[in-house]
Enzyme design. Structure first.
Site, PDB file in Angstrom:
ATOM      1  N   TYR A  18       2.653  -5.040 -14.957  1.00 10.17           N
ATOM      2  CA  TYR A  18       2.910  -4.027 -15.987  1.00 10.17           C
ATOM      3  C   TYR A  18       1.624  -3.790 -16.756  1.00 10.17           C
ATOM      4  O   TYR A  18       0.992  -4.752 -17.201  1.00 10.17           O
ATOM      5  CB  TYR A  18       4.003  -4.512 -16.955  1.00 10.17           C
ATOM      6  N   GLU A  41       1.599   4.419 -19.203  1.00 14.26           N
ATOM      7  CA  GLU A  41       2.228   3.175 -18.756  1.00 14.26           C
ATOM      8  C   GLU A  41       2.369   3.202 -17.245  1.00 14.26           C
ATOM      9  O   GLU A  41       2.751   4.231 -16.677  1.00 14.26           O
ATOM     10  CB  GLU A  41       3.619   3.058 -19.401  1.00 14.26           C
TER      11      GLU A  41
END
Ligand SMILES: Nc1ncnc2c1ncn2[C@@H]1O[C@H](COP(=O)(O)OP(=O)(O)O)[C@@H](O)[C@H]1O
Ligand SMILES: [Mg+2]
Length: 376
Positions: free
Chosen positions: A101, A185
């Site tokens: 992530y 993201e």
């Protein structure tokens, strides 16, 4: 304003981040064609501006073009957290070894950007963050300095990401800066079996203040899900829908927020935030009133204006002219104070509309509007 995954993917690709080959469509038949072009096996992904698509069944692996058509047919029209799927993206599948992530987000409170990264990416990052916060690295980024290779190396090290991710971290920062984003993201950022780093999912939130520089996205990516907010935005009005019954119109964001507080303090709930701004013309007042009055939960409307550069008599004129074009169906309480307040009040007195009444103080106006909204 949030971009769709396929738009984020396009930006990543332009900035040299490796992404799977992919195409978008709204038709199952075309999905079959696209799958054929992409080599047969594809991942079919719902394009909606919300996360958690995988868990909701909005991401499916199809073994061949015929299966891709079926999967596209199943996913198109699906409802994911209140978002109807209008298009799907078909992407080449990659062999995932590990999922990471990574994101950059504006930290308004700290006045800087924050890199958030974890070696445990994938679909459950929220859970990781909640249950094992130590697995999620948070590294402040000085906006003036940006993310250099050295910063990126620190982020990767803090999160336990392999050194090959450093280049992606630098490029992702370039996406944020060049594209005027408030958030970028990638989840998952995957390491494939053959050791390559690929962005498999992307979220980009653009800064609305930079819309003029990012014309390529048009207004299609507007984040106004509420129809009234969309209508207000189309008229250039700052309007936020809330859950209450007292419609609020004021000039200046600070005064409007205080007005919401005062109404709440009188036992009623504000139905909206609406700032007509400094130059409150009759047209703006008419537009604002029509938006507020078309909210069926509004029982009374409170106009709270402190005359400054725009004098109260101009605002009162605006209200009168607005009521020539907008049919008033609910009681309207007006409080005018500041520059030329007496003249403004005289204008409204002379107009003598049966549903318009005036109050001299903000508290008094809020009290009255709250009572009108809460007594049957
Ligand atoms: N191109 C791809 N190849 C292989 N697996 C993929 C691909 N795209 C997504 N996935 C898998 O599907 C999961 C969910 O997809 P993702 O795009 O992250 O959607 P969401 O975050 O909305 O659930 C990913 O964590 C990944 O494991
Ligand atoms: Mg994801």
């Amino acid at each position: 304003m949030d971009l769709y995954e396929h738009q984020a993917r396009e930006l990543f690709e332009e900035h040299g981040i490796v992404v799977p080959r992919a195409e978008v469509t709204d038709s199952p038949r075309q999905a079959r064609e696209i799958a054929r072009r992409l080599g047969g096996r594809v991942v079919v992904k719902a394009q909606v501006r919300t996360g958690g698509r995988g868990k909701a069944g909005g991401v499916g692996l199809a073994a061949d073009p015929a299966a891709a058509e079926l999967t596209a047919r199943r996913i198109l029209g699906m409802d994911i957290k209140g978002h109807t799927v209008g298009t799907v993206m078909l992407a080449q599948p990659v062999d995932i070894e590990e999922e990471f992530y990574v994101s950059y987000v504006l930290d308004r409170a700290a006045g800087c950007f924050l890199a958030i990264a974890s070696a445990e990416g994938g679909m459950d990052i929220e859970e990781v963050a909640a249950t094992r916060p130590e697995a999620v690295a948070r590294v402040p980024v000085d906006p003036a300095e940006g993310v250099t290779s050295a910063t990126a190396a620190r982020i990767a090290e803090a999160a336990g990401l392999p050194p090959q991710t450093v280049d992606v971290l630098v490029r992702l920062w370039e996406v944020l800066v060049r594209e005027d984003a408030l958030l970028v993201e990638v989840n998952p950022l995957a390491r494939t079996r053959d050791g390559r780093i690929t962005a498999l999912d992307g979220k980009v939130t653009l800064d609305d203040n930079a819309t003029f520089r990012q014309a390529r996205w048009g207004t299609e990516h507007s984040t106004h899900h509420d129809p009234l907010e969309a209508a207000a935005a189309a008229k250039g009005i700052d309007y936020v829908k809330l859950d209450g019954e007292v419609g609020i119109i004021g000039n200046g964001a600070g005064l409007v927020m205080s007005t919401l507080d005062v109404v709440a303090g009188r036992g009623a709930r504000p139905a909206n935030f609406l700032d007509i701004g400094g130059g409150a013309s009759a047209q703006v007042m008419a537009d604002g009133l029509s938006v507020v009055l078309s909210d069926p939960s509004v029982k009374s409307v409170l106009v709270n204006v402190f005359g400054g550069i725009t004098a109260c008599d101009a605002v009162a004129d605006g209200i009168v002219r607005a009521l020539d074009t907008v049919r008033l169906t609910k009681p309207l309480v007006v409080r005018l104070d500041g520059n030329n307040a007496a003249r403004g009040r005289a204008v409204l007195d002379a107009y003598a509309h049966p549903l318009v009444e005036q109050a001299t103080t903000m508290d008094g106006a809020a009290e009255r509007a709250a009572r009108l909204a809460t007594t049957p």
